[in-house]
Scaffold this motif. Structure first.
Motif, short mmCIF file in Angstrom:
data_model
loop_
_atom_site.label_atom_id
_atom_site.label_comp_id
_atom_site.label_asym_id
_atom_site.label_seq_id
_atom_site.Cartn_x
_atom_site.Cartn_y
_atom_site.Cartn_z
N TRP A 182 -18.48 -27.23 -40.06
CA TRP A 182 -17.49 -26.39 -39.19
C TRP A 182 -17.86 -24.99 -39.61
O TRP A 182 -18.06 -24.53 -40.62
N LYS A 216 -12.23 -26.21 -37.40
CA LYS A 216 -12.62 -27.33 -36.74
C LYS A 216 -12.52 -27.15 -35.22
O LYS A 216 -11.57 -26.33 -34.79
N ARG A 241 -10.78 -28.96 -33.06
CA ARG A 241 -9.50 -29.33 -32.48
C ARG A 241 -8.41 -28.15 -32.87
O ARG A 241 -7.45 -28.05 -32.06
N THR A 242 -8.76 -27.45 -34.05
CA THR A 242 -8.14 -26.31 -34.33
C THR A 242 -8.20 -25.08 -33.57
O THR A 242 -7.33 -24.16 -33.30
N LYS A 246 -8.69 -24.93 -30.37
CA LYS A 246 -8.02 -24.87 -29.20
C LYS A 246 -6.69 -24.30 -29.05
O LYS A 246 -6.40 -23.53 -28.04
N TRP A 247 -5.91 -24.27 -30.27
CA TRP A 247 -4.61 -23.67 -29.94
C TRP A 247 -4.69 -22.44 -30.63
O TRP A 247 -3.84 -21.67 -30.51
N GLY A 305 -15.75 -23.40 -34.77
CA GLY A 305 -15.79 -24.94 -34.32
C GLY A 305 -16.93 -25.41 -35.08
O GLY A 305 -17.51 -25.09 -35.97
N ASP A 306 -17.15 -26.75 -34.50
CA ASP A 306 -17.99 -27.84 -35.09
C ASP A 306 -19.40 -27.38 -34.71
O ASP A 306 -19.90 -26.59 -34.05
#
Length: 318
Positions: free
Chosen positions: A112, A116, A118-119, A121-122, A130-131
């Motif tokens: 990443w 990552k 999932r991190t 997004k918020w 991201g990945d």
């Protein structure tokens, strides 16, 4: 040396503060300095020191650790990494082009950038965060890393990767990949009828009982070989060598080490690090089983290179 003013012969007259040879004309008495030749371009850094720092980066050290060991500032070290990585990318494309191969294994390696997925997004971070998946293509016999590609795990990036593999190879060969659904169409579009493609589909199951830890590796449940196109040899179908290469990448590049803070903050830096390591793996690093660099086994070079040789070749390719 010939004087640039009057075109007469000049003699040596000491060195300047940077160690470059000075000359003095016998006729016009004018001083001149020899042209500065360096594989680092405009960077005023000792080439031997730069080669040592890049060698440390390719042996599992982080940027901060190399900065502490060599005394090179982190910003200078990152700039050196990016410029050298861009040159190494062009060097690899020039040296490995239209190479006849027999069996190629391809796989993707996850990491990443910044955070990552999932991190992302918020936290609403950079779109480059991201990945990131690094595609690798390995020649099974010589262990030569034919090409690589950094991007997302998407159909577009898979097409770009297969396009690079098509330019790096020639003739008919067997291709072994995993079960990623974008491989068949991309391989058919770029390689066509000159590839015998088979997919090794592996099914994993999570560990249970006492081994059900958060980072416990999954267990291999089944492995199935699926013929995608052509007439591949099912006995030779395997992705074990390229998966072993993934382990080597995670060992040699700190940016791929799991559970650490050495991950990349910029996608540009990650791409440069992979390009540098790809040339280091092919031309400099001695393979334990081959006892020589993979490029020497493939007949691309006559002797193992040093990091200084790699810098000079990359500068010539630029």
């Amino acid at each position: 040396m010939v004087c640039c003013n009057c075109q007469n012969q000049a003699r040596k007259a000491g060195r300047d503060r940077l160690g470059r040879q000075r000359y003095k004309c016998r006729v016009c008495r004018r001083y001149s300095t020899e042209a500065r030749t360096s594989p680092l371009g405009k960077m005023r850094l000792d080439p031997s020191k730069a080669a040592h720092a890049l060698h440390l980066l390719c042996e599992g050290n982080s940027v901060r650790a190399v900065s502490r060991s060599t005394g090179i500032h982190q910003a200078t070290l990152l700039r050196l990494l990016v410029e050298t990585g861009e040159r190494c990318e062009r060097l690899l494309e020039e040296r490995i082009s239209g190479l006849p191969v027999e069996h190629v294994e391809a796989d993707e390696l996850w990491t990443w950038v910044g955070a990552k997925a999932r991190t992302q997004k918020w936290k609403q971070l950079s779109p480059d965060f991201g990945d990131c998946y690094t595609y690798l293509a390995l020649e099974e016999k010589s262990k030569l890393l034919l090409t690589w590609h950094c991007g997302r795990r998407s159909a577009d990036d898979t097409h770009d990767f297969m396009g690079k593999l098509a330019r790096a190879t020639s003739g008919r060969f067997q291709l072994s990949t995993d079960g990623w659904h974008a491989y068949p169409r991309a391989a058919e579009y770029h390689l066509g009828a000159r590839v015998d493609h088979c997919a090794v589909v592996k099914t994993y199951v999570s560990a249970g009982g006492e081994e059900a830890r958060r980072y416990a590796p999954p267990r291999l449940l089944t492995s199935e070989t699926v013929v995608v196109s052509g007439t591949p040899d099912g006995y030779r179908a395997s992705t074990s060598h390229v998966e072993r290469l993934n382990w080597t990448v995670r060992t040699d590049l700190r940016r791929f080490t799991r559970l650490s803070n050495g991950f990349s903050r910029k996608r540009e830096n990650l791409r440069a690090a992979v390009a540098l390591w790809a040339c280091y793996y092919n031309f400099v690093k001695r393979h334990a089983k081959l006892r020589m660099p993979p490029a020497m086994k493939a007949g691309l070079i006559r002797r193992p290179w040093t990091m200084a040789d790699l810098l000079e070749a990359a500068a010539a390719a630029a």
